[in-house]
Write an enzyme that holds these catalytic residues in place. Structure first.
Site, PDB file in Angstrom:
ATOM      1  N   ILE A 257       0.896  -1.410  -0.082  1.00 33.67           N
ATOM      2  CA  ILE A 257       0.343  -0.149  -0.239  1.00 33.67           C
ATOM      3  C   ILE A 257       1.127   1.012   0.187  1.00 33.67           C
ATOM      4  O   ILE A 257       0.817   2.163  -0.529  1.00 33.67           O
ATOM      5  CB  ILE A 257      -0.945  -0.079   1.479  1.00 33.67           C
ATOM      6  CG1 ILE A 257      -2.075  -1.205   1.064  1.00 33.67           C
ATOM      7  CG2 ILE A 257      -1.581   1.095   1.449  1.00 33.67           C
ATOM      8  CD1 ILE A 257      -3.223  -1.186   2.476  1.00 33.67           C
ATOM      9  N   ASP A 281       5.473   0.052  10.570  1.00 36.84           N
ATOM     10  CA  ASP A 281       5.272   1.799  10.936  1.00 36.84           C
ATOM     11  C   ASP A 281       3.339   1.631  11.454  1.00 36.84           C
ATOM     12  O   ASP A 281       3.186   2.169  11.112  1.00 36.84           O
ATOM     13  CB  ASP A 281       5.307   2.578   9.758  1.00 36.84           C
ATOM     14  CG  ASP A 281       5.066   3.832   9.934  1.00 36.84           C
ATOM     15  OD1 ASP A 281       5.299   4.165  11.343  1.00 36.84           O
ATOM     16  OD2 ASP A 281       4.950   4.617   9.121  1.00 36.84           O
ATOM     17  N   LEU A 313      -1.772   8.985   4.268  1.00 39.60           N
ATOM     18  CA  LEU A 313      -1.190   7.642   4.863  1.00 39.60           C
ATOM     19  C   LEU A 313      -0.729   8.019   5.775  1.00 39.60           C
ATOM     20  O   LEU A 313      -0.391   8.583   5.927  1.00 39.60           O
ATOM     21  CB  LEU A 313      -0.265   6.976   3.744  1.00 39.60           C
ATOM     22  CG  LEU A 313      -0.838   5.991   2.780  1.00 39.60           C
ATOM     23  CD1 LEU A 313       0.387   5.695   1.578  1.00 39.60           C
ATOM     24  CD2 LEU A 313      -1.676   4.648   3.175  1.00 39.60           C
ATOM     25  N   GLY A 315       0.576   5.937   8.993  1.00 36.96           N
ATOM     26  CA  GLY A 315       0.992   4.113   9.297  1.00 36.96           C
ATOM     27  C   GLY A 315       0.067   3.340   8.586  1.00 36.96           C
ATOM     28  O   GLY A 315      -0.144   3.244   7.267  1.00 36.96           O
TER      29      GLY A 315
HETATM   30 ZN   LIG Z   1       5.873   5.871  11.950  1.00 42.70          ZN
END
Ligand SMILES: [Zn+2]
Length: 385
Positions: A257, A281, A313, A315
């Site tokens: 992604i 992340d 975005l 994480g």
């Molecule tokens: Zn991060």
């Protein structure tokens, strides 16, 4: 003594067939192949069939999971995060902050320092341990801040760094910083002097500024391609340095992604099995259903596994075992190389000696994988189910 028997073992630099791994007092006492070592009479033999033994994973960039955010969770809640991580093969992680008001960041750093220093003797829970803190911010580029709130970004100065360092009681193990912002080089040099793994990222640096950051002491790059000045073939910028400097390690979010699978492949070819590091992340939403979650002070919407805040975005809900399997699919990497990018390589990048490899004398942090890379069991400091 416990002896684990498995079809294969990744050290991960080498691969052993018909492996035996000897465990004693939470440590690996020996590794060998069946037939070349005798199993002592008093030992308990555990036959793991067609499983693969590999070093448990390390996640250098992890904001939360199982509904818990590392900046907000209480000391009593955080062990549950560790238990959830262990179900995905992770034995150690860096609790990663986001840009937030300095006071609340410092309060979070104190809580995390307590957790890192917390007593673990006699703790039988199979849970990933926080091994250090990753400061993702506040020294980031406004232009490439991603979802980090602009009002909480701070110009790098030694006094601010010192304040964060003191709050964390020296447990700052990693710091993401944009090298091109004024006075960043001073802070990079000081952090590197204190053995922090300084990572360039959230950056709009041109090539020369990125190189200056590396010269000052940066040795890693944060979520390559994301929140970075894009690569231009005549003006390569920070990515030109990250992808070509063979002394620089770099990490990537291999969820398909954040970066297209083909570009993950390009990254892995550029960094190679020596210097590529996988991170998640992950945020508190990881392991949870779609909905609304917190990432430090930021509210994040999660839909179909995609985390966004105001369309940007924010994480991921990636787990480390999935990142490993994705790398085998996106780039055709062997499972052993993919495991290496989630274990030995992050340990080396972050200076975590003794972690990320299976060898005699090492702490027994082991993931038991199926031949296709599914986690069957995780052993943390000798404790496994
Ligand atoms: Zn991060």
């Amino acid at each position: 003594m416990i002896v684990l028997s498995a079809s294969r073992l990744y050290t991960p630099l080498e691969e052993l067939q018909n492996a035996l791994l000897f465990l004693e007092d939470g440590r690996i006492s020996a590794i060998s192949s069946r037939g070349s070592a005798a199993i002592p009479n008093h030992a308990r033999l555990v036959d793991l069939g067609d499983s693969i033994l590999a070093p448990a994973f390390l996640d250098l960039h992890m904001h939360g999971g199982a509904g818990l955010d590392v900046m907000r969770a209480s000391r009593d809640e955080l062990p549950r995060l560790g238990q959830w991580l262990a179900t995905h093969g992770v034995a150690g992680y860096f609790a990663t902050t986001v840009a937030a008001p300095l006071d609340s960041t410092c309060a979070a750093l104190e809580r995390l320092a307590n957790l890192i220093e917390g007593k673990t003797a006699g703790d039988e829970a199979i849970a990933a341990r926080p091994l250090g803190i990753h400061l993702e911010g506040p020294f980031l580029s406004h232009k490439r801040r991603g979802v980090h709130p602009p009002q909480y970004l701070v110009e790098p100065t030694l006094p601010v760094f010192e304040r964060l360092w003191q709050a964390a009681r020296g447990h700052v193990s990693m710091m993401t910083i944009a090298p091109e912002i004024p006075r960043a080089l001073e802070v990079i040099a000081e952090a590197a002097r204190r053995k922090v793994c300084v990572s360039i990222g959230h950056s709009d640096a041109v090539l020369a500024a990125a190189r200056a950051g590396v010269k000052a002491g940066a040795r890693h790059a944060t979520h390559t391609f994301n929140a970075m000045r894009p690569l231009d073939h005549r003006d390569p910028g920070i990515l030109g340095e990250v992808l070509t400097n063979t002394r620089l390690t770099a990490d990537i979010i291999a969820d398909g992604i954040h970066v297209a699978p083909e570009v993950v492949r390009l990254f892995l070819q550029a960094k190679g099995s020596d210097n590529a590091v996988l991170i998640t992340d992950a945020i508190s939403a990881a392991g949870m259903p779609d909905g609304t979650y917190q990432l430090g002070p930021i509210q994040v919407e999660v839909k179909d596994g995609k985390c966004t805040a105001n369309g940007t975005l924010a994480g991921s809900v990636l787990t480390m075992d999935r990142a490993v399997r994705n790398v085998t699919q996106f780039a055709g990497w062997s499972l052993r190389d993919a495991v290496r990018a989630a274990s030995l390589n992050p340990a080396r990048a972050a200076g975590l000696g003794g972690h990320g490899r299976l060898e005699a004398g090492a702490q027994a942090n082991i993931v038991v994988l199926s031949p296709s890379g599914q986690v069957r069991q995780t052993i943390v400091r000798g404790h496994g189910s």
